[in-house]
Scaffold this active site. Structure first.
Site: not given
Ligand code: ADP
Ligand code: MG
Length: 413
Positions: A36, A207, A360, A383
């Site tokens: 970043r 999330k 991220g 988001g």
């Molecule tokens: P991004 O940053 O790509 O938008 P998020 O922040 O929403 O994604 O989610 C990422 C996190 O989701 C990762 O740290 C991962 O460990 C978690 N995750 C994925 N699947 C599961 C699950 N089944 N249970 C708990 N956490 C999960």
């Molecule tokens: Mg994230």
């Protein structure tokens, strides 16, 4: 969508407040991933080259609206300074020093800025040390605006939130989009304006709440949605499945059910995992099994999509012409639960399609899989990219649009 670009503004000799997104992952005061910071450099370098005085503002973590040294941006000064000077050197521009100021507004800060050599780059303290930031309070935004002559927003990842340092401030000073915001909007627009079909969306991650709302909108634009990650268990629960100790959001179960019904009415498919990887303990697993999604036991924790799901999802994705992916399919930070996520990253890389990754952690998964250069666009926003691609108007972007009369820049020309 036409944005006001900072390259078109008169910035020589001006004080420019740049909202960057240097919300980097930290551990024990060390920057874990400097992506970043690197992303914020092109705009800063160009402003310096044009003779602007640069004042940087950002948030870091979630300090709950009060000063909390754990989230002080001071810790990133050495990394920022190193990377910025490296970037300046490659353009044979003089080195700069970075002065950290321990707040992001107020007369003491203004006084301090007045004392500094205009060549010094200023880094303000975490904007989220004030609760007025998230509340987008006018007086607070005005206070930040008063530090500079104009405002550049380059924090794409924060543009979906109407906060004082992203949106509010742009009402009080001529406001422009930085390079990162321009680049993101241009790339993500491809998935919004007339995407080539079939257009598939892959959603996962942790999330749930922020994302599930956008799925409805996604149904309008995409042909199919593929669900994985923790979100899959909220959907499974909506269908009456046992979800054990998986991460779910009870208050979204009804909405998940509505989304499935809605999709059926529209003649679209929300693909849910047929099978999932479960364990008894995420940190110290004593058993790891693959089970049908409707065959989980009360003490199972769902941590990844299973083999059957992987082959179904990847063979479908191979037919796509446009793919948007946000959110890992499992707890990919643990190699034993990373299979599904890696498979999706590879499916995007080998698809003959416009591929866009947002988020991220998703971006990190793409990098871990070594396929970053095979993806059309890896967005820096989680988001923000999701909402943008879902067709929502982002408050931080809206104010930068050329026809927005609330932006003081509108009245300049
Ligand atoms: P991004 O940053 O790509 O938008 P998020 O922040 O929403 O994604 O989610 C990422 C996190 O989701 C990762 O740290 C991962 O460990 C978690 N995750 C994925 N699947 C599961 C699950 N089944 N249970 C708990 N956490 C999960
Ligand atoms: Mg994230």
């Amino acid at each position: 969508m036409k944005l006001r670009r900072f390259q078109d503004a008169a910035v020589a000799g001006a004080r420019v407040l740049v909202r960057v997104d240097i919300n980097v992952p930290m551990e024990d005061g060390e920057v874990l991933d400097d992506t970043r910071i690197r992303m914020s450099l092109p705009t800063i370098v160009e402003l310096l080259e044009k003779g602007a005085q640069v004042i940087l503002a950002s948030h870091l973590g979630r300090p709950k609206g009060v000063r909390d040294e754990k989230y002080s941006l001071k810790a990133i000064v050495p990394v920022l300074s190193g990377l910025l000077n490296e970037a300046l050197e490659t353009k044979t521009l003089p080195k700069v020093s970075i002065k950290f100021l321990n707040d992001c507004l107020g007369y003491k800060i203004l006084w301090a800025i007045n004392q500094l050599d205009p060549g010094t780059v200023i880094l303000l303290e975490n904007t989220r040390f004030h609760r007025e930031e998230k509340r987008n309070q006018r007086i607070f935004a005005m206070g930040m605006a008063s530090l500079a002559n104009c405002f550049v927003n380059d924090a794409f990842g924060s543009c979906h939130r109407a906060h004082a340092s992203t949106e509010g401030i742009a009402h009080f000073r001529p406001a422009y989009a930085g390079y990162l915001v321009q680049r993101e909007v241009a790339a993500l627009s491809k998935a919004v304006e007339d995407p080539e079909t079939p257009y598939y969306v892959v959603l996962g991650g942790a999330k749930i709440s922020g994302k599930i709302d956008v799925i409805k909108k996604m149904l309008d634009v995409a042909d199919s949605i593929f669900i994985g990650g923790a979100m899959a268990f909220t959907f499974a629960k909506a269908l009456g499945c046992e979800t054990g100790r998986s991460l779910i959001e009870e208050d979204r179960v009804t909405m998940a059910r509505m989304i499935i019904e809605n999709a059926t009415q529209l003649g679209k498919t929300v693909h849910l995992p047929a099978d999932v990887v479960v364990t008894d303990d995420i940190e110290n697993p004593t058993r790891i099994e693959t089970k049908p999604i409707d065959g989980m036991a009360p003490d199972d924790i769902g941590v990844d999509i299973g083999e059957v799901t992987i082959s179904e999802y990847t063979s479908e994705l191979a037919k796509a012409k446009t793919i948007f992916w946000n959110g890992p399919m499992g707890i990919f930070e643990k190699p034993e639960f990373a299979k599904g996520t890696t498979a999706i990253a590879n499916a995007l890389a080998s698809a003959d399609a416009v591929t866009i990754v947002g988020g991220g952690e998703s971006a990190m998964a793409v990098r871990d899989a070594g396929v970053e250069d095979k993806i059309t666009h890896v967005s820096t926003g989680g988001g923000a990219s999701l909402e943008f691609v879902g067709g929502k108007s982002l408050p931080g972007i809206r104010i930068l649009e050329e026809d927005n009369q609330n932006n003081p820049a509108y009245h300049l020309s």
